[in-house]
Scaffold this motif. Structure first.
Motif, PDB file in Angstrom:
ATOM      1  N   GLY A 163       0.890  -1.295  -0.026  1.00 19.26           N
ATOM      2  CA  GLY A 163       0.166  -0.043  -0.162  1.00 19.26           C
ATOM      3  C   GLY A 163       0.595   1.340   0.049  1.00 19.26           C
ATOM      4  N   VAL A 164       0.268   2.426  -0.610  1.00 22.24           N
ATOM      5  CA  VAL A 164       0.747   3.786  -0.452  1.00 22.24           C
ATOM      6  C   VAL A 164      -0.373   4.453  -0.107  1.00 22.24           C
ATOM      7  CG1 VAL A 164       1.930   5.351  -1.835  1.00 22.24           C
ATOM      8  CG2 VAL A 164       2.270   3.196  -2.298  1.00 22.24           C
ATOM      9  N   ALA A 165      -0.179   5.570   0.792  1.00 26.87           N
ATOM     10  CA  ALA A 165      -1.068   6.444   1.287  1.00 26.87           C
ATOM     11  C   ALA A 165      -0.545   7.631   1.537  1.00 26.87           C
ATOM     12  CB  ALA A 165      -2.129   5.753   2.458  1.00 26.87           C
ATOM     13  N   LEU A 166      -1.317   8.805   1.270  1.00 27.46           N
ATOM     14  CA  LEU A 166      -1.302  10.123   1.943  1.00 27.46           C
ATOM     15  C   LEU A 166      -2.017  10.431   2.803  1.00 27.46           C
ATOM     16  CD1 LEU A 166       0.757  12.778   1.759  1.00 27.46           C
ATOM     17  CD2 LEU A 166      -0.518  13.561  -0.048  1.00 27.46           C
ATOM     18  N   VAL A 167      -1.662  10.871   3.898  1.00 25.62           N
ATOM     19  CA  VAL A 167      -2.662  11.145   5.113  1.00 25.62           C
ATOM     20  C   VAL A 167      -2.429  12.570   5.788  1.00 25.62           C
ATOM     21  CG1 VAL A 167      -3.183  10.024   7.402  1.00 25.62           C
ATOM     22  CG2 VAL A 167      -2.553   8.782   5.640  1.00 25.62           C
ATOM     23  N   ASN A 168      -3.603  13.041   6.122  1.00 24.26           N
ATOM     24  CA  ASN A 168      -3.482  14.108   6.788  1.00 24.26           C
ATOM     25  C   ASN A 168      -3.540  13.840   8.013  1.00 24.26           C
ATOM     26  OD1 ASN A 168      -4.369  15.857   4.409  1.00 24.26           O
ATOM     27  ND2 ASN A 168      -6.550  15.590   4.949  1.00 24.26           N
ATOM     28  N   ARG A 169      -2.645  14.998   8.860  1.00 18.22           N
ATOM     29  CA  ARG A 169      -2.234  14.979  10.240  1.00 18.22           C
ATOM     30  C   ARG A 169      -3.362  15.322  11.047  1.00 18.22           C
ATOM     31  NH1 ARG A 169       3.061  15.571  12.069  1.00 18.22           N
ATOM     32  NH2 ARG A 169       1.789  15.718  14.287  1.00 18.22           N
ATOM     33  N   THR A 170      -4.195  16.128  10.681  1.00 21.39           N
ATOM     34  CA  THR A 170      -5.330  16.982  11.386  1.00 21.39           C
ATOM     35  C   THR A 170      -6.410  15.794  11.414  1.00 21.39           C
ATOM     36  OG1 THR A 170      -6.219  17.698   9.347  1.00 21.39           O
ATOM     37  CG2 THR A 170      -5.014  19.067  11.108  1.00 21.39           C
ATOM     38  N   ASP A 171      -6.980  15.172  10.830  1.00 19.01           N
ATOM     39  CA  ASP A 171      -8.151  14.408  10.745  1.00 19.01           C
ATOM     40  C   ASP A 171      -7.939  13.043  10.312  1.00 19.01           C
ATOM     41  OD1 ASP A 171      -7.927  14.707   8.075  1.00 19.01           O
ATOM     42  OD2 ASP A 171      -9.685  15.672   7.529  1.00 19.01           O
ATOM     43  N   LYS A 172      -6.560  12.536   9.969  1.00 18.52           N
ATOM     44  CA  LYS A 172      -6.132  11.211   9.757  1.00 18.52           C
ATOM     45  C   LYS A 172      -6.791  10.530   8.448  1.00 18.52           C
ATOM     46  CE  LYS A 172      -5.277  10.345  14.757  1.00 18.52           C
ATOM     47  NZ  LYS A 172      -5.433   9.296  15.731  1.00 18.52           N
ATOM     48  N   LYS A 173      -7.501  11.513   7.579  1.00 23.19           N
ATOM     49  CA  LYS A 173      -7.942  10.996   6.306  1.00 23.19           C
ATOM     50  C   LYS A 173      -6.908  10.906   5.482  1.00 23.19           C
ATOM     51  CE  LYS A 173     -11.437  12.353   2.836  1.00 23.19           C
ATOM     52  NZ  LYS A 173     -12.384  13.842   2.813  1.00 23.19           N
ATOM     53  N   THR A 174      -7.251   9.430   4.634  1.00 17.59           N
ATOM     54  CA  THR A 174      -6.328   9.285   3.479  1.00 17.59           C
ATOM     55  C   THR A 174      -6.957  10.122   2.128  1.00 17.59           C
ATOM     56  OG1 THR A 174      -5.823   7.165   4.227  1.00 17.59           O
ATOM     57  CG2 THR A 174      -5.756   7.630   1.771  1.00 17.59           C
ATOM     58  N   VAL A 175      -6.160  10.838   1.692  1.00 14.42           N
ATOM     59  CA  VAL A 175      -6.201  11.648   0.592  1.00 14.42           C
ATOM     60  C   VAL A 175      -5.827  11.230  -0.747  1.00 14.42           C
ATOM     61  CG1 VAL A 175      -6.379  13.890   1.753  1.00 14.42           C
ATOM     62  CG2 VAL A 175      -4.447  13.258   0.838  1.00 14.42           C
ATOM     63  N   PHE A 176      -5.157  10.162  -0.527  1.00 15.15           N
ATOM     64  CA  PHE A 176      -4.603   9.550  -1.908  1.00 15.15           C
ATOM     65  C   PHE A 176      -4.074   7.998  -1.526  1.00 15.15           C
ATOM     66  CE2 PHE A 176      -0.869   7.590  -4.288  1.00 15.15           C
ATOM     67  CZ  PHE A 176      -1.582   7.768  -5.375  1.00 15.15           C
ATOM     68  N   TYR A 177      -4.328   7.295  -2.253  1.00 14.44           N
ATOM     69  CA  TYR A 177      -4.025   5.550  -2.001  1.00 14.44           C
ATOM     70  C   TYR A 177      -3.677   4.985  -3.412  1.00 14.44           C
ATOM     71  CZ  TYR A 177      -8.838   4.867  -3.413  1.00 14.44           C
ATOM     72  OH  TYR A 177     -10.232   4.854  -4.008  1.00 14.44           O
ATOM     73  N   ALA A 178      -2.819   3.852  -3.171  1.00 11.40           N
ATOM     74  CA  ALA A 178      -2.507   3.186  -4.600  1.00 11.40           C
ATOM     75  C   ALA A 178      -2.101   1.781  -3.964  1.00 11.40           C
ATOM     76  CB  ALA A 178      -1.499   3.836  -5.383  1.00 11.40           C
ATOM     77  N   HIS A 179      -2.116   0.912  -5.006  1.00  6.72           N
ATOM     78  CA  HIS A 179      -1.813  -0.618  -4.467  1.00  6.72           C
ATOM     79  C   HIS A 179      -0.391  -0.802  -5.229  1.00  6.72           C
ATOM     80  CE1 HIS A 179      -0.998  -4.769  -4.017  1.00  6.72           C
ATOM     81  NE2 HIS A 179      -1.565  -5.308  -5.205  1.00  6.72           N
ATOM     82  N   ALA A 180       0.645  -0.890  -4.526  1.00  2.00           N
ATOM     83  CA  ALA A 180       1.945  -0.909  -4.882  1.00  2.00           C
ATOM     84  C   ALA A 180       2.525  -2.042  -4.430  1.00  2.00           C
ATOM     85  CB  ALA A 180       2.723   0.218  -4.806  1.00  2.00           C
ATOM     86  N   PRO A 181       2.825  -3.481  -5.145  1.00  6.00           N
ATOM     87  CA  PRO A 181       3.441  -4.504  -4.287  1.00  6.00           C
ATOM     88  C   PRO A 181       4.764  -4.297  -3.744  1.00  6.00           C
ATOM     89  CG  PRO A 181       2.574  -5.008  -6.527  1.00  6.00           C
ATOM     90  CD  PRO A 181       2.464  -3.698  -6.358  1.00  6.00           C
ATOM     91  N   ASN A 182       4.973  -4.533  -2.449  1.00  8.11           N
ATOM     92  CA  ASN A 182       6.186  -4.429  -1.644  1.00  8.11           C
ATOM     93  C   ASN A 182       6.931  -2.879  -1.795  1.00  8.11           C
ATOM     94  OD1 ASN A 182       8.064  -4.878   0.005  1.00  8.11           O
ATOM     95  ND2 ASN A 182       9.158  -6.494  -1.130  1.00  8.11           N
ATOM     96  N   ALA A 183       5.752  -1.906  -1.787  1.00  8.45           N
ATOM     97  CA  ALA A 183       6.182  -0.599  -1.749  1.00  8.45           C
ATOM     98  C   ALA A 183       7.178  -0.140  -0.435  1.00  8.45           C
ATOM     99  CB  ALA A 183       5.193   0.577  -1.570  1.00  8.45           C
ATOM    100  N   HIS A 184       8.388   0.539  -0.861  1.00 12.25           N
ATOM    101  CA  HIS A 184       9.398   0.744   0.368  1.00 12.25           C
ATOM    102  C   HIS A 184       9.780   1.939   0.666  1.00 12.25           C
ATOM    103  CE1 HIS A 184      10.278  -3.387   1.426  1.00 12.25           C
ATOM    104  NE2 HIS A 184      11.115  -3.195   2.122  1.00 12.25           N
ATOM    105  N   SER A 185       9.302   2.881  -0.423  1.00 11.25           N
ATOM    106  CA  SER A 185       9.368   4.341   0.122  1.00 11.25           C
ATOM    107  C   SER A 185       8.655   5.177  -1.074  1.00 11.25           C
ATOM    108  CB  SER A 185      10.975   4.528  -0.034  1.00 11.25           C
ATOM    109  OG  SER A 185      10.927   5.913   0.280  1.00 11.25           O
ATOM    110  N   ALA A 186       8.537   6.538  -0.839  1.00 10.34           N
ATOM    111  CA  ALA A 186       7.822   7.270  -1.750  1.00 10.34           C
ATOM    112  C   ALA A 186       8.401   8.539  -1.371  1.00 10.34           C
ATOM    113  CB  ALA A 186       6.346   7.194  -1.663  1.00 10.34           C
ATOM    114  N   GLU A 187       8.100   9.472  -2.434  1.00  8.63           N
ATOM    115  CA  GLU A 187       8.358  10.815  -2.629  1.00  8.63           C
ATOM    116  C   GLU A 187       7.570  11.685  -3.248  1.00  8.63           C
ATOM    117  OE1 GLU A 187       9.921  12.899  -0.734  1.00  8.63           O
ATOM    118  OE2 GLU A 187      12.292  13.550  -1.468  1.00  8.63           O
TER     119      GLU A 187
END
Length: 298
Positions: free
Chosen positions: A96-120
């Motif tokens: 999994g990959v997710a971009l998450v808000n600190r304030t409300d913990k909501k996921t604003v982006f997600y993707a399925h990426a096998p064995n994801a290890h880092s992102a930028e």
């Protein structure tokens, strides 16, 4: 129990740490940890308290905006990069990959990426992910943050483990098993943006793991047997003296202005209960109730 002893015991329990770090003159304010299904943020307590206190926690099952069928993709988290002050970028070896808000913990982006290890995070509201060894893995993938789970571009990279953006050089650096690569943005404002590889270097050891850009524009990269530094200007590798010969470093963070060095290393299989800190005095934060893979700093 006397009232003072009761208070101290209470603070120790909720800080989840055995150290007594009373130095508040740090360049960082928070530690972000990942490893098991939880991503957590720890904040340094006041000088008259004990160590660090957990102030935030995220799991996939609690996050609005993340489809339920994606929850199993976040059983083992392996990246937790802060994006600005208000978001955290999370990847998981479970896929999994997710971009998450600190304030409300909501996921604003997600993707399925096998064995994801880092992102930028990249310019133009885009995201690049490094995928390690797996079916449909061994690559870097490009996404638009406005469109979850839609791949824009991919390039093969065996055992992809690290990606960082060098904004001064307008370059993306990506770390694989035995390669460090440099990419440039191409056709970036079109409907088919690409990452064009312009350089590749063989790293000094096997199994590239973590990749970190310092504020004096060196790349720190960990391998099976040590930690190295790569001078971007001269394109040369050399040992990173503070961690030379330290095995299985999973994450490294360095503030060259303050001398602070914070890292994790695999001690129980791929994970640990410890965060190691040179502030510049050596210290160790023990989180005995959490499996830690990486630590990042605010």
């Amino acid at each position: 129990m006397k009232p003072l002893l009761l208070l101290l015991s209470f603070l120790w329990f909720f800080s989840c740490t055995g150290n007594k770090n009373t130095n508040t003159g740090h360049g960082f304010s928070q530690l972000i940890t990942c490893g098991d299904e939880k991503v957590a943020v720890y904040e340094m307590a006041p000088a008259d308290s004990l160590g660090f206190v957990k102030v935030w926690e995220w799991t996939a099952s609690m996050s609005e905006g993340l489809p339920e069928n994606f929850h199993d993709y976040f059983k083992t988290t392996d990246e937790c990069k802060p994006i600005g002050e208000n978001q955290i970028l999370i990847t998981s070896s479970s896929g999994g990959v997710a971009l998450v808000n600190r304030t409300d913990k909501k996921t604003v982006f997600y993707a399925h990426a096998p064995n994801a290890h880092s992102a930028e995070y990249l310019p133009g509201n885009k995201l690049v992910v490094a995928l390690s060894t797996a079916e449909n893995g061994n690559s870097i993938r490009l996404y638009d943050l406005d469109h979850s789970d839609r791949i824009l571009f991919t390039d093969s990279l065996f055992s992809g483990h690290g990606v960082v953006w060098d904004k001064e050089n307008n370059s993306l650096f990506a770390l694989g098993f035995d390669q460090l690569r440099e990419y440039k943005l191409e056709d970036w404002d079109s409907s088919q943006p690409q990452l064009k590889q312009v350089n590749e270097w063989k790293i000094p050891d096997e199994s590239g793991h973590d990749l970190f850009l310092t504020n004096d524009r060196r790349l720190l990269l960990s391998t099976t047997n040590s930690v190295w530094q790569f001078d971007i200007k001269s394109s040369t590798f050399s040992p990173f003296p503070p961690l030379e010969g330290v095995h299985h470093v999973k994450s490294v963070n360095l503030n060259t202005q303050t001398g602070e060095l914070i890292y994790t290393k695999g001690e129980i299989s791929w994970w640990t209960h410890h965060i190691y800190m040179h502030l510049p005095k050596k210290d160790t934060l023990a989180l005995t109730n959490k499996k830690i893979y990486k630590v990042r700093v605010m």
